[in-house]
Design a protein around this motif. Structure first.
Motif, PDB file in Angstrom:
ATOM      1  N   ARG A 219     -84.471  -4.858   9.141  1.00  0.00           N
ATOM      2  CA  ARG A 219     -84.369  -5.886   8.104  1.00  0.00           C
ATOM      3  C   ARG A 219     -83.394  -6.986   8.512  1.00  0.00           C
ATOM      4  O   ARG A 219     -83.683  -8.177   8.355  1.00  0.00           O
ATOM      5  N   VAL A 220     -82.241  -6.570   9.017  1.00  0.00           N
ATOM      6  CA  VAL A 220     -81.232  -7.546   9.428  1.00  0.00           C
ATOM      7  C   VAL A 220     -81.756  -8.389  10.587  1.00  0.00           C
ATOM      8  O   VAL A 220     -81.548  -9.610  10.629  1.00  0.00           O
ATOM      9  N   GLU A 221     -82.437  -7.755  11.525  1.00  0.00           N
ATOM     10  CA  GLU A 221     -82.997  -8.477  12.670  1.00  0.00           C
ATOM     11  C   GLU A 221     -83.986  -9.544  12.216  1.00  0.00           C
ATOM     12  O   GLU A 221     -83.930 -10.697  12.672  1.00  0.00           O
ATOM     13  N   ILE A 222     -84.910  -9.179  11.321  1.00  0.00           N
ATOM     14  CA  ILE A 222     -85.929 -10.124  10.862  1.00  0.00           C
ATOM     15  C   ILE A 222     -85.286 -11.265  10.079  1.00  0.00           C
ATOM     16  O   ILE A 222     -85.604 -12.444  10.296  1.00  0.00           O
ATOM     17  N   MET A 223     -84.377 -10.947   9.167  1.00  0.00           N
ATOM     18  CA  MET A 223     -83.741 -11.997   8.371  1.00  0.00           C
ATOM     19  C   MET A 223     -82.952 -12.958   9.246  1.00  0.00           C
ATOM     20  O   MET A 223     -82.875 -14.157   8.973  1.00  0.00           O
ATOM     21  N   GLY A 224     -82.376 -12.442  10.328  1.00  0.00           N
ATOM     22  CA  GLY A 224     -81.608 -13.285  11.224  1.00  0.00           C
ATOM     23  C   GLY A 224     -82.465 -14.243  12.027  1.00  0.00           C
ATOM     24  O   GLY A 224     -81.967 -15.261  12.524  1.00  0.00           O
ATOM     25  N   LYS A 225     -83.762 -13.932  12.171  1.00  0.00           N
ATOM     26  CA  LYS A 225     -84.674 -14.770  12.958  1.00  0.00           C
ATOM     27  C   LYS A 225     -85.442 -15.773  12.100  1.00  0.00           C
ATOM     28  O   LYS A 225     -85.980 -16.738  12.626  1.00  0.00           O
ATOM     29  N   LEU A 226     -85.510 -15.537  10.798  1.00  0.00           N
ATOM     30  CA  LEU A 226     -86.225 -16.464   9.928  1.00  0.00           C
ATOM     31  C   LEU A 226     -85.397 -17.727   9.693  1.00  0.00           C
ATOM     32  O   LEU A 226     -84.167 -17.677   9.707  1.00  0.00           O
ATOM     33  N   LYS A 227     -86.076 -18.838   9.460  1.00  0.00           N
ATOM     34  CA  LYS A 227     -85.363 -20.030   9.032  1.00  0.00           C
ATOM     35  C   LYS A 227     -84.703 -19.745   7.693  1.00  0.00           C
ATOM     36  O   LYS A 227     -85.250 -19.032   6.855  1.00  0.00           O
ATOM     37  N   GLU A 228     -83.524 -20.310   7.480  1.00  0.00           N
ATOM     38  CA  GLU A 228     -82.745 -19.947   6.299  1.00  0.00           C
ATOM     39  C   GLU A 228     -83.478 -20.248   5.000  1.00  0.00           C
ATOM     40  O   GLU A 228     -83.397 -19.476   4.036  1.00  0.00           O
ATOM     41  N   GLU A 229     -84.208 -21.373   4.940  1.00  0.00           N
ATOM     42  CA  GLU A 229     -84.954 -21.696   3.725  1.00  0.00           C
ATOM     43  C   GLU A 229     -86.015 -20.641   3.439  1.00  0.00           C
ATOM     44  O   GLU A 229     -86.213 -20.237   2.295  1.00  0.00           O
ATOM     45  N   ARG A 230     -86.689 -20.182   4.500  1.00  0.00           N
ATOM     46  CA  ARG A 230     -87.710 -19.150   4.330  1.00  0.00           C
ATOM     47  C   ARG A 230     -87.054 -17.832   3.930  1.00  0.00           C
ATOM     48  O   ARG A 230     -87.568 -17.108   3.062  1.00  0.00           O
ATOM     49  N   ALA A 231     -85.936 -17.497   4.551  1.00  0.00           N
ATOM     50  CA  ALA A 231     -85.243 -16.248   4.226  1.00  0.00           C
ATOM     51  C   ALA A 231     -84.824 -16.237   2.760  1.00  0.00           C
ATOM     52  O   ALA A 231     -84.924 -15.206   2.079  1.00  0.00           O
TER      53      ALA A 231
END
Length: 428
Positions: A219-231
């Protein structure tokens, strides 16, 4: 598959059941394992990745496959239950080949892989990939954009090259019917690169559901790779309690930026949950239970319960408060259980049938007492109320179980129970 049987396209194998010679189901196909070869020689298919009942993924060699027909795979002999580990020389067909951009040997045109076909070689149990189903991109004047065609493996090149920004539409199409927990299992077993690519291709609601089922590191890995607006959009689509748990796992600066990007009302609810101790009723609760005013009817309550987005635990009962009918400000009057809603006429007011006997939980109630409360009164959810009597939210049994199980229970579930070793002779 007997010699001479038509080829099978791998997208048709995703999720099909695998049976042993006695007709007992071993599991379901989740991927195929191939070995790329030098030059334009077709890859050899070495085995299947099969997910068994415990959600452990095992390797079944193609030499053990005796039939692929009528939406099922038949194997021979006892399979090895050791957990599948991908080797450096191996390629996952569904996970890594679909959606790749490769080039046609003739003309050098770039195409996208939609599917691949496999066939069994004559008089042997060896299998290989012989066909590739591709879609063209922009073509010449005589070619339609998006034209699809099937070509020999030797007619394309570029599978062995590392690709950045690989799509995921066709991979997701093969698993679109999976429950979020099962698709989370698929993502967990992909490479880090493919995991992020697939997550990026999911819509916000689907990704939110899957993040709730993934281990913390994923979960942390995916959230760290998404653009912040998308996250931030994905966090808003998650259940508030799950969003709060995920934010608490992120670095402080990243967490603050995401909260600032969320809608103020959504962020306020998540921040309120994060203010409670983790292993208390306040830290476990969701702020989105079904809340009704006392003058609502049973018919209205049942309509709210029918919402397919609700978990079974949240749909098991409604909470009645004085206006305003929302958390955390409505004065709590009591609970109406789903069974009571089924027994009373549709025009009955919920305020007349509330269960007032059970004392609600306080937000500071520790996990052990929450567990005892649910077990004592045979409940799957319970109201959480503050000192002034306002409804704050509800604790559900699934969130309690999440905190009673070992911290690494998701990883254990994905990998299968520890201690299950080789149940048959030989190894890969």
């Amino acid at each position: 598959m007997a010699s001479g049987t038509p080829r099978v396209f791998v997208s048709h194998l995703a999720g099909v059941p695998v049976f042993d010679p006695n007709g007992d189901q071993v599991g379901r196909v989740r991927d195929l394992v191939a070995m790329l070869r030098l030059g334009n020689r077709p890859p050899r298919l070495v085995g299947l990745v099969v997910e068994v009942v415990s959600r452990r993924r095992i390797f079944v060699p193609m030499t053990r496959v005796t039939g692929v027909e009528s939406g099922q795979v038949i194997t021979t002999g006892v399979v090895n239950m050791r957990r599948f580990e991908q080797r450096a020389t191996e390629t996952l067909v569904l996970g890594e080949l679909l959606d790749r951009r490769v080039r046609l040997v003739e003309g050098g045109e770039e195409v996208t892989v939609l599917d691949v076909g496999i066939i069994q070689l004559p008089a042997r149990r060896d299998w290989e990939i012989d066909k590739v189903f591709v879609r063209r991109g922009k073509g010449g004047a005589l070619r339609r954009r998006g034209e699809a065609l099937t070509v020999d493996w030797s007619a394309v090149t570029g599978f062995s090259l590392e690709e950045h920004g690989q799509g995921a539409a066709n991979l997701l199409a093969t698993f679109e019917q999976l429950r979020p927990a099962d698709l989370a299992n698929v993502l967990h077993h992909l490479s880090a690169k493919r995991r992020v690519e697939v997550a990026s291709a999911l819509d916000d609601d689907r990704l939110a559901d899957i993040l709730e089922e993934l281990p913390e590191d994923d979960r942390v890995e995916i959230m760290g790779k998404l653009k912040e607006e998308r996250a931030a959009d994905v966090l808003e689509a998650m259940d508030p309690d799950d969003a709060a748990d995920l934010l608490s796992e992120l670095p402080e600066r990243h967490k603050d930026r995401l909260l600032a990007l969320m809608q103020p009302q959504e962020a306020a609810g998540v921040l309120r949950l994060m203010s409670y101790e983790e292993r208390t009723a306040g830290g476990l609760m969701t702020t989105d239970p079904i809340v009704l005013r006392p003058d609502a009817t049973v018919a209205h309550a049942l309509a709210r319960v029918r919402n397919s987005d609700l978990s079974p635990a949240l749909a098991a009962q409604v909470y009645v408060t004085r206006p305003p009918d929302e958390t955390p400000t409505g004065k709590f009057l009591g609970t109406v259980h789903f069974q009571r809603l089924l027994r009373d006429p549709p025009f009955t007011l919920v305020g007349s049938i509330v269960d007032k006997d059970l004392q609600p939980l306080r937000p500071e109630t520790p996990l052990t007492e929450v567990t005892s409360y649910l077990a004592t009164y045979n409940l799957v959810a319970a109201a959480v109320v503050d000192e002034s009597g306002s409804l704050l939210g509800a604790v559900t049994v699934d969130d309690v179980l999440d905190h009673l199980l070992p911290e690494d229970w998701r990883e254990t579930e994905f990998h299968g129970p520890a201690g299950i070793e080789n149940l048959s002779g030989g190894s890969r």
